[in-house]
Design an enzyme around this catalytic site. Structure first.
Site, mmCIF file in Angstrom:
data_model
loop_
_atom_site.group_PDB
_atom_site.id
_atom_site.type_symbol
_atom_site.label_atom_id
_atom_site.label_comp_id
_atom_site.label_asym_id
_atom_site.label_seq_id
_atom_site.Cartn_x
_atom_site.Cartn_y
_atom_site.Cartn_z
ATOM 1 N N ASP A 53 6.098 1.349 5.060
ATOM 2 C CA ASP A 53 6.996 1.352 3.909
ATOM 3 C C ASP A 53 6.445 2.288 2.848
ATOM 4 O O ASP A 53 5.324 2.111 2.375
ATOM 5 C CB ASP A 53 7.121 -0.067 3.343
ATOM 6 C CG ASP A 53 8.081 -0.114 2.172
ATOM 7 O OD1 ASP A 53 9.305 -0.205 2.427
ATOM 8 O OD2 ASP A 53 7.623 -0.045 1.016
ATOM 9 N N TYR A 58 5.611 7.179 -4.694
ATOM 10 C CA TYR A 58 4.240 6.745 -4.438
ATOM 11 C C TYR A 58 3.292 7.943 -4.405
ATOM 12 O O TYR A 58 2.081 7.771 -4.383
ATOM 13 C CB TYR A 58 4.143 5.991 -3.102
ATOM 14 C CG TYR A 58 4.907 4.685 -3.045
ATOM 15 C CD1 TYR A 58 5.568 4.167 -4.157
ATOM 16 C CD2 TYR A 58 4.983 3.962 -1.849
ATOM 17 C CE1 TYR A 58 6.271 2.975 -4.090
ATOM 18 C CE2 TYR A 58 5.681 2.774 -1.775
ATOM 19 C CZ TYR A 58 6.331 2.286 -2.895
ATOM 20 O OH TYR A 58 7.028 1.112 -2.817
ATOM 21 N N TRP A 89 15.017 7.223 -5.389
ATOM 22 C CA TRP A 89 14.522 6.866 -6.712
ATOM 23 C C TRP A 89 15.653 6.846 -7.747
ATOM 24 O O TRP A 89 16.740 7.380 -7.550
ATOM 25 C CB TRP A 89 13.399 7.822 -7.132
ATOM 26 C CG TRP A 89 12.796 7.524 -8.471
ATOM 27 C CD1 TRP A 89 12.705 8.354 -9.545
ATOM 28 C CD2 TRP A 89 12.198 6.279 -8.878
ATOM 29 N NE1 TRP A 89 12.084 7.716 -10.595
ATOM 30 C CE2 TRP A 89 11.769 6.439 -10.216
ATOM 31 C CE3 TRP A 89 12.001 5.046 -8.250
ATOM 32 C CZ2 TRP A 89 11.163 5.402 -10.936
ATOM 33 C CZ3 TRP A 89 11.390 4.023 -8.964
ATOM 34 C CH2 TRP A 89 10.975 4.206 -10.288
ATOM 35 N N GLU A 120 16.231 2.209 -4.182
ATOM 36 C CA GLU A 120 15.048 1.469 -4.625
ATOM 37 C C GLU A 120 15.348 0.434 -5.698
ATOM 38 O O GLU A 120 14.768 -0.655 -5.702
ATOM 39 C CB GLU A 120 13.971 2.440 -5.125
ATOM 40 C CG GLU A 120 12.654 1.779 -5.395
ATOM 41 C CD GLU A 120 11.480 2.743 -5.339
ATOM 42 O OE1 GLU A 120 10.350 2.292 -5.577
ATOM 43 O OE2 GLU A 120 11.682 3.939 -5.064
ATOM 44 N N LYS A 281 -6.151 -5.148 9.687
ATOM 45 C CA LYS A 281 -6.145 -5.733 11.026
ATOM 46 C C LYS A 281 -5.823 -7.228 10.976
ATOM 47 O O LYS A 281 -5.035 -7.729 11.787
ATOM 48 C CB LYS A 281 -7.508 -5.503 11.688
ATOM 49 C CG LYS A 281 -7.833 -4.026 11.921
ATOM 50 C CD LYS A 281 -9.275 -3.827 12.377
ATOM 51 C CE LYS A 281 -9.622 -2.348 12.472
ATOM 52 N NZ LYS A 281 -11.049 -2.133 12.815
#
Length: 301
Positions: A53, A58, A89, A120, A281
């Site tokens: 994502d 970003y 955006w 968004e 993980k």
């Protein structure tokens, strides 16, 4: 829902599917060393993640794309196994800006298409080069938006093959109904990305979306950001919740894994952000079945 790392996708209303757990890639670019996101994406792919994502704002989509292509070159993964979500955006709501904005994202990622492209926020800023336009008093400059017209531009992007699926983010019921009831609707939103975690479960919105075959994608699934500019950081963090930790001890899991599994069992897709290899993980292991039912969170042993 009995999901495994090898089979952890759920269907979308347009015939595509979405991995139930993904890696969030947001990070403050002022505080994050260059290359951190790329390394984390590569670690995530090795761990089994196929869902990423991201967003243009970003400022690290180039790192995500770089990492994906490096793993493709290694033969670790194929492009059609990767699910990437990008975002439109606030300054790009005018219909004529939607496709060029998506094409810019694709160029940055070095991809021919994104798997999911979403609005968004249901509000708009003044279009222009400034990502966060402000007036002389430092206040944001908002812009009138026609969400139905913006949605039609997203539909055109899907029809052109630039986005496999299209959806929204931070929409409430009224805003979703505006799209769903739009005359001439060609494609329903497949998803609505909103904050969702054990402290903010969104039951009414989740039920409404279920009724309309819209998947909830939960951001901040491990609790609201601890950014002091967003929240009161004196409030206790979710991962220190005693119930989550008691359950984690019972099943030999972390509080984060319990929180993620709680959302997954409710049918919510989760996108925890982490740039810490071990946590990346561990979070993915929440896609394995280890708790029999969500109600166990209410009755810890």
């Amino acid at each position: 829902m009995n999901l495994t790392a090898a089979n952890h996708r759920i269907p979308l209303n347009d015939g595509n599917s979405i991995p139930v757990i993904g890696l969030g890639t947001y990070a403050d670019p002022r505080k994050t060393p260059k290359g951190t996101c790329a390394e984390s994406v590569k670690i995530a792919i090795d761990a089994g993640y196929r869902h990423f994502d991201g967003a243009f704002v970003y400022y690290n989509e180039h790192e995500v794309g770089q990492a994906i292509w490096e793993k493709i070159a290694e033969g670790k993964v194929k492009r059609d196994e990767i699910f990437y979500c990008g975002k439109l955006w606030n300054t790009c709501h005018p219909p004529e800006l939607v496709r060029p904005t998506l094409e810019k994202t694709l160029k940055i990622l070095q991809l021919d298409y994104v798997d999911l492209y979403i609005i968004e926020l249901p509000m708009a800023f003044k279009p222009g080069d400034a990502i966060y336009p402000r007036d002389e008093n430092g206040k944001y400059i908002y812009h009138e938006t026609n969400l139905c017209a913006t949605w039609e531009a997203l539909e055109a992007c899907k029809d052109a093959g630039l986005a496999k699926s299209i959806g929204v983010s931070n929409f409430n019921r009224r805003q979703l109904e505006m799209i769903l009831n739009k005359p001439g609707l060609k494609h329903k939103p497949v998803s609505n990305q909103v904050e969702c975690h054990p402290y903010f479960t969104q039951p009414k919105l989740l039920e409404f979306c279920r009724q309309h075959d819209i998947i909830i994608v939960g951001y901040s699934p491990l609790g609201t950001s601890r950014d002091e500019t967003w929240v009161n950081v004196s409030s206790p963090p979710l991962l220190k919740d005693p119930v989550l930790n008691v359950i984690g001890e019972k099943y030999n899991k972390t509080a984060a894994q319990v929180a993620l599994r709680f959302s997954i069992q409710r049918g919510v897709v989760v996108i925890p952000k982490s740039f810490h290899p071990q946590r990346i993980k561990e979070n993915f292991q929440a896609s394995y079945r280890f708790i029999s039912a969500p109600l166990i969170l209410l009755t810890p042993a």
